[in-house]
Motif scaffolding. Structure first.
Motif, mmCIF file in Angstrom:
data_model
loop_
_atom_site.group_PDB
_atom_site.id
_atom_site.type_symbol
_atom_site.label_atom_id
_atom_site.label_comp_id
_atom_site.label_asym_id
_atom_site.label_seq_id
_atom_site.Cartn_x
_atom_site.Cartn_y
_atom_site.Cartn_z
ATOM 1 N N GLY A 63 0.820 -1.214 0.000
ATOM 2 C CA GLY A 63 0.000 0.000 0.000
ATOM 3 C C GLY A 63 0.851 1.261 0.000
ATOM 4 O O GLY A 63 0.580 2.206 -0.750
ATOM 5 N N GLU A 64 1.880 1.281 0.842
ATOM 6 C CA GLU A 64 2.779 2.446 0.875
ATOM 7 C C GLU A 64 3.563 2.576 -0.426
ATOM 8 O O GLU A 64 3.826 3.684 -0.891
ATOM 9 C CB GLU A 64 3.743 2.350 2.062
ATOM 10 N N ALA A 65 3.943 1.441 -1.027
ATOM 11 C CA ALA A 65 4.673 1.486 -2.305
ATOM 12 C C ALA A 65 3.770 2.044 -3.402
ATOM 13 O O ALA A 65 4.228 2.829 -4.250
ATOM 14 C CB ALA A 65 5.171 0.094 -2.677
ATOM 15 N N ASP A 66 2.505 1.665 -3.402
ATOM 16 C CA ASP A 66 1.565 2.184 -4.395
ATOM 17 C C ASP A 66 1.352 3.688 -4.235
ATOM 18 O O ASP A 66 1.233 4.412 -5.221
ATOM 19 C CB ASP A 66 0.221 1.460 -4.290
ATOM 20 N N LYS A 67 1.309 4.158 -2.976
ATOM 21 C CA LYS A 67 1.120 5.596 -2.742
ATOM 22 C C LYS A 67 2.261 6.406 -3.337
ATOM 23 O O LYS A 67 2.054 7.484 -3.872
ATOM 24 C CB LYS A 67 1.051 5.886 -1.237
ATOM 25 N N ILE A 68 3.470 5.884 -3.226
ATOM 26 C CA ILE A 68 4.649 6.609 -3.700
ATOM 27 C C ILE A 68 4.929 6.323 -5.175
ATOM 28 O O ILE A 68 5.617 7.068 -5.843
ATOM 29 C CB ILE A 68 5.876 6.259 -2.815
ATOM 30 N N GLY A 69 4.379 5.248 -5.693
ATOM 31 C CA GLY A 69 4.578 4.898 -7.094
ATOM 32 C C GLY A 69 5.744 3.947 -7.322
ATOM 33 O O GLY A 69 6.298 3.916 -8.423
ATOM 34 N N LEU A 70 6.121 3.182 -6.328
ATOM 35 C CA LEU A 70 7.191 2.184 -6.481
ATOM 36 C C LEU A 70 6.597 0.856 -6.915
ATOM 37 O O LEU A 70 5.514 0.472 -6.470
ATOM 38 C CB LEU A 70 7.934 1.977 -5.153
ATOM 39 N N SER A 71 7.320 0.163 -7.791
ATOM 40 C CA SER A 71 6.867 -1.169 -8.191
ATOM 41 C C SER A 71 7.734 -2.203 -7.478
ATOM 42 O O SER A 71 8.959 -2.183 -7.568
ATOM 43 C CB SER A 71 6.971 -1.349 -9.702
ATOM 44 N N ILE A 72 7.068 -3.089 -6.772
ATOM 45 C CA ILE A 72 7.757 -4.131 -6.010
ATOM 46 C C ILE A 72 8.000 -5.312 -6.944
ATOM 47 O O ILE A 72 7.080 -5.808 -7.582
ATOM 48 C CB ILE A 72 6.919 -4.555 -4.790
ATOM 49 N N GLY A 73 9.258 -5.738 -6.998
ATOM 50 C CA GLY A 73 9.609 -6.847 -7.887
ATOM 51 C C GLY A 73 9.308 -8.200 -7.275
ATOM 52 O O GLY A 73 8.494 -8.955 -7.756
ATOM 53 N N GLY A 74 9.961 -8.530 -6.190
ATOM 54 C CA GLY A 74 9.782 -9.830 -5.570
ATOM 55 C C GLY A 74 9.317 -9.717 -4.134
ATOM 56 O O GLY A 74 9.674 -8.794 -3.413
ATOM 57 N N LYS A 75 8.493 -10.685 -3.724
ATOM 58 C CA LYS A 75 7.976 -10.728 -2.352
ATOM 59 C C LYS A 75 8.216 -12.139 -1.829
ATOM 60 O O LYS A 75 7.895 -13.116 -2.511
ATOM 61 C CB LYS A 75 6.481 -10.439 -2.326
ATOM 62 N N GLU A 76 8.763 -12.216 -0.635
ATOM 63 C CA GLU A 76 9.030 -13.533 -0.060
ATOM 64 C C GLU A 76 8.772 -13.480 1.436
ATOM 65 O O GLU A 76 9.308 -12.631 2.147
ATOM 66 C CB GLU A 76 10.491 -13.917 -0.330
ATOM 67 N N PHE A 77 7.915 -14.395 1.919
ATOM 68 C CA PHE A 77 7.680 -14.506 3.355
ATOM 69 C C PHE A 77 8.839 -15.279 3.970
ATOM 70 O O PHE A 77 9.257 -16.309 3.445
ATOM 71 C CB PHE A 77 6.366 -15.237 3.652
ATOM 72 N N LEU A 78 9.354 -14.798 5.086
ATOM 73 C CA LEU A 78 10.470 -15.449 5.758
ATOM 74 C C LEU A 78 9.963 -16.173 7.000
ATOM 75 O O LEU A 78 9.201 -15.608 7.784
ATOM 76 C CB LEU A 78 11.537 -14.423 6.157
ATOM 77 N N ASP A 79 10.404 -17.407 7.163
ATOM 78 C CA ASP A 79 10.018 -18.175 8.336
ATOM 79 C C ASP A 79 10.926 -17.826 9.497
ATOM 80 O O ASP A 79 12.127 -17.627 9.326
ATOM 81 C CB ASP A 79 10.111 -19.684 8.062
ATOM 82 N N GLU A 80 10.344 -17.788 10.682
ATOM 83 C CA GLU A 80 11.125 -17.516 11.887
ATOM 84 C C GLU A 80 11.889 -18.773 12.280
ATOM 85 O O GLU A 80 11.338 -19.872 12.295
ATOM 86 C CB GLU A 80 10.191 -17.108 13.025
ATOM 87 N N VAL A 81 13.158 -18.599 12.569
ATOM 88 C CA VAL A 81 13.998 -19.713 12.975
ATOM 89 C C VAL A 81 13.909 -19.839 14.493
ATOM 90 O O VAL A 81 14.251 -18.910 15.219
ATOM 91 C CB VAL A 81 15.468 -19.489 12.552
ATOM 92 N N ARG A 82 13.414 -20.982 14.956
ATOM 93 C CA ARG A 82 13.299 -21.218 16.395
ATOM 94 C C ARG A 82 14.223 -22.353 16.791
ATOM 95 O O ARG A 82 14.303 -23.358 16.104
ATOM 96 C CB ARG A 82 11.872 -21.570 16.783
ATOM 97 N N VAL A 83 14.887 -22.155 17.908
ATOM 98 C CA VAL A 83 15.776 -23.183 18.426
ATOM 99 C C VAL A 83 14.928 -24.211 19.156
ATOM 100 O O VAL A 83 14.141 -23.869 20.037
ATOM 101 C CB VAL A 83 16.815 -22.556 19.394
ATOM 102 N N LEU A 84 15.095 -25.474 18.763
ATOM 103 C CA LEU A 84 14.317 -26.542 19.388
ATOM 104 C C LEU A 84 15.132 -27.224 20.467
ATOM 105 O O LEU A 84 16.334 -27.438 20.322
ATOM 106 C CB LEU A 84 13.882 -27.559 18.339
ATOM 107 N N GLY A 85 14.459 -27.560 21.542
ATOM 108 C CA GLY A 85 15.100 -28.264 22.645
ATOM 109 C C GLY A 85 15.124 -29.758 22.387
ATOM 110 O O GLY A 85 14.680 -30.245 21.338
#
Length: 193
Positions: free
Chosen positions: A89-111
């Protein structure tokens, strides 16, 4: 008793009292130092507790502000999608085109039991998105970052890589945004008789 026996008995008594007395004094000195160190640590702990009590109202107010302003989402997926919507939404307001989008998984330390270790969980949950931009104007890019990163929204830039694209002050960038939030539990549905 002969005189030599008396002298030997005197020397033995002197050595006996010197050894036993020296050992006793050493033991007493060590105990005294241990008690002194414990008193110092208790005095420091008491000072910390008094400071915490005196600052209690401030910390209660800060906790109240945090409860009021910290975003709540039911899942990391919901938080990630809201984060991506806000960024786009903010990119559209300013007129920027987003090339790639990637969700990042949180790394959790397992016991050893396979569950996340408590120290790695922290107070906040977080959702992260990596955005790639190519050939965007430098001024627009920084305006976009400034519009997004606000402490009140618990949103921040956690990693950024910028390279010049070579023309008209435009850049190629890769930016990771992280949304901190608290995961609210879903209400349990119960059967009413």
């Amino acid at each position: 008793m002969k005189k030599s026996e008396k002298v030997l008995l005197g020397i033995f008594a002197f050595l006996f009292f010197a050894i036993v007395g020296g050992g006793g004094l050493t033991y007493a000195f060590r105990n005294y130092m241990a008690i002194r160190n414990e008193n110092d640590s208790l005095r420091d702990r008491l000072a910390e507790m008094n400071l915490a009590i005196s600052q209690g109202a401030d910390w209660a107010a800060k906790h109240g502000w945090l409860e009021e302003h910290c975003p709540n989402f039911t899942s990391r997926q919901e938080a990630s999608s809201k984060l991506l919507e806000m960024i786009a939404g903010e990119a559209d307001k300013i007129g920027l085109s987003i090339g790639g989008k990637e969700f990042l998984d949180e790394v959790r330390v397992l016991g050893p039991d396979g569950l996340p270790v408590e120290e790695s969980l922290g107070y906040f949950d977080k959702a992260a998105v990596k955005i790639t931009l190519a050939g965007v104007p430098e001024k627009s890019f920084y305006a976009w970052l400034h519009a997004l990163q606000k402490p009140q929204s618990f949103l921040g830039i956690t990693r950024m890589q910028i390279n010049p694209s070579g023309s008209n002050k435009s850049i190629n960038a890769e930016v990771e945004f992280t949304q901190f939030y608290r995961e609210k539990s879903t209400p349990k549905v119960s059967k009413v008789n």
